[in-house]
Design an enzyme around this catalytic site. Sequence first.
Site, PDB file in Angstrom:
ATOM      1  N   HIS A   1       0.866  -1.182   0.000  1.00  0.00           N
ATOM      2  CA  HIS A   1       0.000   0.000   0.000  1.00  0.00           C
ATOM      3  C   HIS A   1       0.901   1.230   0.000  1.00  0.00           C
ATOM      4  CE1 HIS A   1      -3.803   2.108   1.816  1.00  0.00           C
ATOM      5  NE2 HIS A   1      -3.098   2.921   1.062  1.00  0.00           N
TER       6      HIS A   1
ATOM      7  N   GLU B   1     -11.350   3.373   5.513  1.00  0.00           N
ATOM      8  CA  GLU B   1     -10.350   4.292   6.087  1.00  0.00           C
ATOM      9  C   GLU B   1     -11.143   5.375   6.810  1.00  0.00           C
ATOM     10  OE1 GLU B   1      -8.083   6.609   3.244  1.00  0.00           O
ATOM     11  OE2 GLU B   1      -6.505   7.088   4.694  1.00  0.00           O
TER      12      GLU B   1
ATOM     13  N   ASP C   1       1.786   3.951   2.859  1.00  0.00           N
ATOM     14  CA  ASP C   1       0.760   4.815   2.248  1.00  0.00           C
ATOM     15  C   ASP C   1       1.389   5.970   1.450  1.00  0.00           C
ATOM     16  OD1 ASP C   1      -1.849   5.342   1.571  1.00  0.00           O
ATOM     17  OD2 ASP C   1      -2.488   6.027   3.555  1.00  0.00           O
TER      18      ASP C   1
HETATM   19  N1  HPA Z   1      -6.339   7.481   1.125  1.00  0.00           N
HETATM   20  C1  HPA Z   1      -7.050   7.683   0.005  1.00  0.00           C
HETATM   21  N2  HPA Z   1      -6.519   8.125  -1.109  1.00  0.00           N
HETATM   22  C2  HPA Z   1      -5.219   8.373  -1.131  1.00  0.00           C
HETATM   23  C3  HPA Z   1      -4.434   8.181  -0.029  1.00  0.00           C
HETATM   24  C4  HPA Z   1      -5.021   7.716   1.171  1.00  0.00           C
HETATM   25  O1  HPA Z   1      -4.380   7.537   2.218  1.00  0.00           O
HETATM   26  N3  HPA Z   1      -3.166   8.528  -0.387  1.00  0.00           N
HETATM   27  C5  HPA Z   1      -3.204   8.870  -1.677  1.00  0.00           C
HETATM   28  N4  HPA Z   1      -4.451   8.796  -2.144  1.00  0.00           N
HETATM   29 ZN    ZN Z   2      -3.687   4.790   0.466  1.00  0.00          ZN
END
Ligand code: HPA
Ligand code: ZN
Length: 334
Positions: A9, A192, A270
């Site tokens: 990720h 998320e 991330d």
């Molecule tokens: N979440 C959603 N979209 C994204 C993220 C994230 O952490 N990072 C880059 N695009």
């Molecule tokens: Zn992400």
Amino acid sequence: MPLPAAELHLHVEGTLEPELAFELAARNGVRLPYADTDELREAYRFEDLQSFLNLYYELMAVLRTEQDFADLADAYLARAAAQGVRHAEIFFDPQAHLARGVAMGTVVEGLWRALASSERRHGVSTRLIMCFLRDESAESALATLEAARPYLDRITGVGLDSAEVGHPPAKFREVYEAAAALGLHRVAHAGEEGPPEYITEALDVLGVERVDHGLRCMEDPALVERLVRERVPLTLCPLSNVRLRTVDTLADHPLPAMLDAGLLCTVNSDDPAYFGGYVGDNFTAVRAALGLTEDRLRELARNSFLAAFLDDDEERRARYLAEVEAYEFGDTVA
Ligand code: HPA
Ligand code: ZN
């Protein structure tokens, strides 16, 4: 020596460090609305996902040529390798570049330039995952998949990212069906900031094989039971969760409870340039804040290789898994 792991990720645009942002800005004659790297770093205080995304999209203006994308990916791979990453499945956001007049070929061929030499130069095997922006339309996602057709030999799978709330996975049913028909792997960000229902929908409607984040599954015991039963991998990003205020502090992170529940969790970075660390930094931080045992850390590393899209190279997966089992812990994991 760092703990060997796969990174599953990772948004390549989120690896743009302030120094490289200014270097590329100078190279391309792009003016950034920040005086220097210190002032830019001051802007890295986020309230939520959207406040981060605003800066993330703004800084992309410096990425213009194939070489820019190659330099970006190569810098990430060097840093990742130094922190134990042996295999990286790298997200990219073509719509954010197409909208600025940067062609799909520029993005993919540029990234590929770095990925093609990654194994030799950094000892890191790689895959590319093309993400659709969920706050754009379903038609735009379909057009993006169409634009990627000439490059599908370079792309392993599709994903879904950007602003989650109000953009449920079902909006992208058609493009995921088309991606599946093309033999592409499927993942999606879900749970998320969005509710647990989005995770269920990503599984049932989009047919995803892994869930990115998936944190909010913990609000629904039946969903947790299903994710455990179906061995659905979750790609967690602990430092990201703190910076985007999905959790209050790292000590409050549900990772230990998720592992205790039997979920197949992995640890990832991330957007490491924005969230305070690469994969090894995430491992180090959760080890310290959550008191994870060596067995748990080894389990997380093992999970990362089990969840990797290495179905076309099981020999490699077995080699990486053997490295995890042979790993001897010291005081640091990065
Ligand atoms: N979440 C959603 N979209 C994204 C993220 C994230 O952490 N990072 C880059 N695009
Ligand atoms: Zn992400």
